[in-house]
Design a protein around this motif. Structure first.
Motif, PDB file in Angstrom:
ATOM      1  N   HIS A 231       0.819  -1.221   0.000  1.00  0.00           N
ATOM      2  CA  HIS A 231       0.000   0.000   0.000  1.00  0.00           C
ATOM      3  C   HIS A 231       0.852   1.271   0.000  1.00  0.00           C
ATOM      4  O   HIS A 231       0.328   2.375   0.138  1.00  0.00           O
ATOM      5  N   GLY A 232       2.161   1.114  -0.144  1.00  0.00           N
ATOM      6  CA  GLY A 232       3.037   2.281  -0.185  1.00  0.00           C
ATOM      7  C   GLY A 232       3.208   2.956   1.155  1.00  0.00           C
ATOM      8  O   GLY A 232       3.398   4.183   1.225  1.00  0.00           O
ATOM      9  N   LEU A 233       3.197   2.194   2.236  1.00  0.00           N
ATOM     10  CA  LEU A 233       3.317   2.754   3.572  1.00  0.00           C
ATOM     11  C   LEU A 233       4.577   3.597   3.717  1.00  0.00           C
ATOM     12  O   LEU A 233       5.663   3.194   3.289  1.00  0.00           O
ATOM     13  N   GLN A 234       4.430   4.779   4.331  1.00  0.00           N
ATOM     14  CA  GLN A 234       5.570   5.637   4.634  1.00  0.00           C
ATOM     15  C   GLN A 234       5.594   5.940   6.129  1.00  0.00           C
ATOM     16  O   GLN A 234       4.544   6.153   6.740  1.00  0.00           O
ATOM     17  N   VAL A 235       6.785   5.945   6.700  1.00  0.00           N
ATOM     18  CA  VAL A 235       6.960   6.307   8.104  1.00  0.00           C
ATOM     19  C   VAL A 235       7.156   7.818   8.171  1.00  0.00           C
ATOM     20  O   VAL A 235       8.009   8.370   7.469  1.00  0.00           O
ATOM     21  N   ILE A 236       6.348   8.481   8.997  1.00  0.00           N
ATOM     22  CA  ILE A 236       6.438   9.932   9.132  1.00  0.00           C
ATOM     23  C   ILE A 236       6.356  10.321  10.610  1.00  0.00           C
ATOM     24  O   ILE A 236       6.079   9.486  11.469  1.00  0.00           O
ATOM     25  N   GLY A 237       6.588  11.582  10.885  1.00  0.00           N
ATOM     26  CA  GLY A 237       6.361  12.120  12.214  1.00  0.00           C
ATOM     27  C   GLY A 237       4.956  12.689  12.317  1.00  0.00           C
ATOM     28  O   GLY A 237       4.234  12.785  11.315  1.00  0.00           O
ATOM     29  N   PRO A 238       4.514  13.071  13.508  1.00  0.00           N
ATOM     30  CA  PRO A 238       3.193  13.682  13.659  1.00  0.00           C
ATOM     31  C   PRO A 238       3.058  14.883  12.723  1.00  0.00           C
ATOM     32  O   PRO A 238       3.917  15.765  12.700  1.00  0.00           O
ATOM     33  N   CYS A 239       1.980  14.912  11.945  1.00  0.00           N
ATOM     34  CA  CYS A 239       1.815  15.927  10.915  1.00  0.00           C
ATOM     35  C   CYS A 239       1.104  17.143  11.507  1.00  0.00           C
ATOM     36  O   CYS A 239      -0.129  17.195  11.553  1.00  0.00           O
ATOM     37  N   HIS A 240       1.884  18.119  11.937  1.00  0.00           N
ATOM     38  CA  HIS A 240       1.284  19.283  12.589  1.00  0.00           C
ATOM     39  C   HIS A 240       0.565  20.198  11.610  1.00  0.00           C
ATOM     40  O   HIS A 240      -0.359  20.923  12.008  1.00  0.00           O
ATOM     41  N   ILE A 241       0.937  20.172  10.344  1.00  0.00           N
ATOM     42  CA  ILE A 241       0.159  20.948   9.377  1.00  0.00           C
ATOM     43  C   ILE A 241      -1.279  20.467   9.384  1.00  0.00           C
ATOM     44  O   ILE A 241      -2.225  21.260   9.469  1.00  0.00           O
ATOM     45  N   ARG A 242      -1.458  19.154   9.322  1.00  0.00           N
ATOM     46  CA  ARG A 242      -2.819  18.602   9.257  1.00  0.00           C
ATOM     47  C   ARG A 242      -3.569  18.823  10.564  1.00  0.00           C
ATOM     48  O   ARG A 242      -4.770  19.104  10.555  1.00  0.00           O
ATOM     49  N   ARG A 243      -2.884  18.723  11.698  1.00  0.00           N
ATOM     50  CA  ARG A 243      -3.614  18.897  12.949  1.00  0.00           C
ATOM     51  C   ARG A 243      -3.975  20.367  13.156  1.00  0.00           C
ATOM     52  O   ARG A 243      -5.024  20.666  13.727  1.00  0.00           O
ATOM     53  N   ILE A 244      -3.155  21.317  12.660  1.00  0.00           N
ATOM     54  CA  ILE A 244      -3.528  22.729  12.754  1.00  0.00           C
ATOM     55  C   ILE A 244      -4.697  23.009  11.820  1.00  0.00           C
ATOM     56  O   ILE A 244      -5.650  23.716  12.184  1.00  0.00           O
ATOM     57  N   GLU A 245      -4.666  22.460  10.602  1.00  0.00           N
ATOM     58  CA  GLU A 245      -5.811  22.596   9.698  1.00  0.00           C
ATOM     59  C   GLU A 245      -7.092  22.104  10.361  1.00  0.00           C
ATOM     60  O   GLU A 245      -8.163  22.682  10.191  1.00  0.00           O
ATOM     61  N   GLY A 246      -6.985  21.019  11.126  1.00  0.00           N
ATOM     62  CA  GLY A 246      -8.148  20.426  11.780  1.00  0.00           C
ATOM     63  C   GLY A 246      -8.480  21.014  13.134  1.00  0.00           C
ATOM     64  O   GLY A 246      -9.413  20.546  13.794  1.00  0.00           O
ATOM     65  N   GLY A 247      -7.722  22.043  13.563  1.00  0.00           N
ATOM     66  CA  GLY A 247      -8.005  22.677  14.848  1.00  0.00           C
ATOM     67  C   GLY A 247      -7.699  21.807  16.039  1.00  0.00           C
ATOM     68  O   GLY A 247      -8.290  21.982  17.114  1.00  0.00           O
ATOM     69  N   MET A 248      -6.787  20.855  15.889  1.00  0.00           N
ATOM     70  CA  MET A 248      -6.438  19.979  17.005  1.00  0.00           C
ATOM     71  C   MET A 248      -5.403  20.645  17.894  1.00  0.00           C
ATOM     72  O   MET A 248      -4.495  21.313  17.407  1.00  0.00           O
ATOM     73  N   LEU A 249      -5.537  20.435  19.178  1.00  0.00           N
ATOM     74  CA  LEU A 249      -4.756  21.171  20.167  1.00  0.00           C
ATOM     75  C   LEU A 249      -3.465  20.444  20.520  1.00  0.00           C
ATOM     76  O   LEU A 249      -3.436  19.209  20.575  1.00  0.00           O
ATOM     77  N   ALA A 250      -2.421  21.207  20.796  1.00  0.00           N
ATOM     78  CA  ALA A 250      -1.146  20.667  21.271  1.00  0.00           C
ATOM     79  C   ALA A 250      -0.936  21.153  22.693  1.00  0.00           C
ATOM     80  O   ALA A 250      -0.808  22.365  22.926  1.00  0.00           O
ATOM     81  N   HIS A 251      -0.893  20.207  23.648  1.00  0.00           N
ATOM     82  CA  HIS A 251      -0.651  20.597  25.032  1.00  0.00           C
ATOM     83  C   HIS A 251       0.785  21.101  25.168  1.00  0.00           C
ATOM     84  O   HIS A 251       1.716  20.510  24.653  1.00  0.00           O
ATOM     85  N   GLY A 252       0.907  22.206  25.874  1.00  0.00           N
ATOM     86  CA  GLY A 252       2.194  22.875  25.988  1.00  0.00           C
ATOM     87  C   GLY A 252       2.307  24.040  25.038  1.00  0.00           C
ATOM     88  O   GLY A 252       3.188  24.898  25.194  1.00  0.00           O
ATOM     89  N   ALA A 253       1.411  24.101  24.037  1.00  0.00           N
ATOM     90  CA  ALA A 253       1.409  25.206  23.083  1.00  0.00           C
ATOM     91  C   ALA A 253       0.036  25.883  23.093  1.00  0.00           C
ATOM     92  O   ALA A 253      -0.124  26.972  23.634  1.00  0.00           O
ATOM     93  N   ASP A 254      -0.963  25.224  22.516  1.00  0.00           N
ATOM     94  CA  ASP A 254      -2.304  25.807  22.444  1.00  0.00           C
ATOM     95  C   ASP A 254      -3.021  25.763  23.786  1.00  0.00           C
ATOM     96  O   ASP A 254      -3.841  26.634  24.090  1.00  0.00           O
ATOM     97  N   ILE A 255      -2.764  24.746  24.558  1.00  0.00           N
ATOM     98  CA  ILE A 255      -3.368  24.619  25.887  1.00  0.00           C
ATOM     99  C   ILE A 255      -2.283  24.264  26.897  1.00  0.00           C
ATOM    100  O   ILE A 255      -1.341  23.531  26.588  1.00  0.00           O
ATOM    101  N   THR A 256      -2.431  24.806  28.090  1.00  0.00           N
ATOM    102  CA  THR A 256      -1.548  24.510  29.216  1.00  0.00           C
ATOM    103  C   THR A 256      -2.397  24.576  30.471  1.00  0.00           C
ATOM    104  O   THR A 256      -3.604  24.830  30.417  1.00  0.00           O
ATOM    105  N   VAL A 257      -1.757  24.399  31.617  1.00  0.00           N
ATOM    106  CA  VAL A 257      -2.473  24.517  32.876  1.00  0.00           C
ATOM    107  C   VAL A 257      -2.970  25.945  33.088  1.00  0.00           C
ATOM    108  O   VAL A 257      -3.851  26.189  33.909  1.00  0.00           O
TER     109      VAL A 257
END
Length: 418
Positions: A231-257
């Motif tokens: 299936h052409g599998l590729q190993v990648i790191g967490p895709c922050h472009i896609r998570r920012i497009e999707g409004g997903m939060l990163a603890h330590g950056a977008d949300i903290t205590v």
């Protein structure tokens, strides 16, 4: 003095290793960070190429840094319900929930995915902050009969439109029956795993939690890699472009205590159930914050200027100051260049009275690799826009995964939200 824009990260015994560390390293990791006190692969050389691989094919991520806090024992349900802001009486065995853990002031300590494995057995799949000692301290104070430990479990993510085809080849047709934010246990080649239909992408995807990870993680990695080859599998790191497009939060950056759920917005208000019977930690503080209204809000921005980086490539060393009428009023917490939108986008924490759509700011994108101007002189225009930027109702990850496989896989079926 000359600034080295890409200093090395020291690899040595003092920093923890993911159970997949040596397996993922074979694929040419180019950049690490430290997440939950553990080395974490960020990318393998070209984050933009990894973004397109995620959108068009199938990708494998080492996310063993997501430590699993297991809560079990006679009082495990009541105790876990005390920790999180959602009402777990609506969470079935075999279901997952995205949850907030808050402190007594309503600040967000962590935003894990919760997995309910049994009536009184839960995993918290942690974001980047310490929770093990916090949970043990709360349990000691509450006097409940629970056992709290870090399980020998390591997750990998399989994400992208071809992820179902890979998982079907790996585990069989029953993978199609795993609904969005549900889980199922399997044994493959003697390795016990739990598979959930979750991920950090806004795309079709799965997370594989390897039991006895210190023993079996690398063998499981190899099995996934083998199944993914056709299936052409590729190993990648967490895709922050896609998570920012999707409004997903990163603890330590977008949300903290220092942020609370009502500041986050983006429809996350439903994650705080103030009407439930459980008196969860932070409930009274959050009741007061809701009544008074949050003083800040996390908004979506379109940001002008030259294309930014991919966030996880060292191009955003710190938050970007947000200016309004000559004053610094907030900060951009995550930002990147979106290849699909052909636009710089970001999430920014600003005063609530300046959070309306169409509000304009100036953003100091600061000193970054390739920038010619020092911080404070690289000011660009920005405007508040709706968020998430792409697929706001998350129709993509909720789709029937068979629709992205072979034509013979069947027609799409509805799946519930989480």
């Amino acid at each position: 003095m000359t600034v080295n824009p890409n200093p090395h990260m020291l690899l040595y015994p003092r920093i923890r290793k993911s159970p997949f560390f040596y397996a993922s390293r074979r694929h040419g990791v180019q950049m690490y960070s430290v997440y939950n006190h553990t080395y974490h692969p960020r990318h393998y050389g070209d984050p933009i190429a990894e973004y397109w691989a995620l959108l068009e094919g199938v990708t494998l991520w080492d996310v063993g840094v997501e430590r699993q806090i297991e809560i079990s024992g006679p009082d495990a349900f009541d105790f876990t319900n005390l920790l999180v802001t959602r009402d777990l009486s609506t969470c079935k065995v075999g279901q997952c929930k995205y949850v907030f853990l808050t402190d007594q002031h309503g600040g967000i300590l962590n935003d894990p995915v919760l997995l309910r494995l049994e009536e009184n057995r839960f995993w918290l799949s942690l974001a980047d902050s310490d929770i093990l000692l916090w949970a043990r301290g709360v349990a000691s104070h509450a006097g409940m009969d629970v056992r709290i430990e870090e399980a020998d479990v390591g997750p990998v993510q399989v994400q992208g439109p071809k992820s179902y085809a890979l998982m079907r080849d790996l585990l069989g047709d029953s993978v199609a029956d795993i609904r969005y934010y549900y889980l199922h246990d399997y044994t493959i080649d003697g390795i016990d795993i739990t598979v959930s239909r979750t991920g950090y992408t806004g795309e079709i995807g799965y997370e594989i939690y390897v039991h006895h990870a210190s023993r079996d993680a690398e063998r499981l990695w190899d099995l996934v890699w083998e199944a993914g080859a056709p299936h052409g599998l590729q190993v990648i790191g967490p895709c922050h472009i896609r998570r920012i497009e999707g409004g997903m939060l990163a603890h330590g950056a977008d949300i903290t205590v220092d942020t609370n759920p009502f500041e986050v917005g983006m429809g996350y208000d439903w994650m705080v159930d103030l009407d439930q019977e459980a008196d969860f930690v932070g409930k009274q503080a959050l009741r007061r914050i809701k009544a008074e209204g949050p003083r800040r809000k996390l908004v979506g921005l379109e940001i002008g200027g030259a294309p930014l980086g991919s966030y996880n490539d060292g191009s955003m060393i710190d938050a970007f100051p947000v200016h309004h009428d000559g004053d610094v009023v907030g900060k951009v917490t995550s930002a990147c260049w979106s290849p699909r939108l052909e636009q710089n986008i970001g999430l920014a924490l600003v005063p609530a009275e300046l959070a309306e759509l169409g509000t304009t700011f100036t953003v100091d994108t600061g000193e970054r690799p390739g920038a010619l101007l020092p911080s404070g002189q690289d000011l660009v225009e920005a405007v508040v826009v709706p968020k998430p930027f792409i697929d706001p109702t998350k129709e993509q990850p909720k789709s029937d995964p068979r629709a992205f496989g072979d034509a013979s896989d069947g027609a799409a079926a509805s799946t519930p939200s989480h």
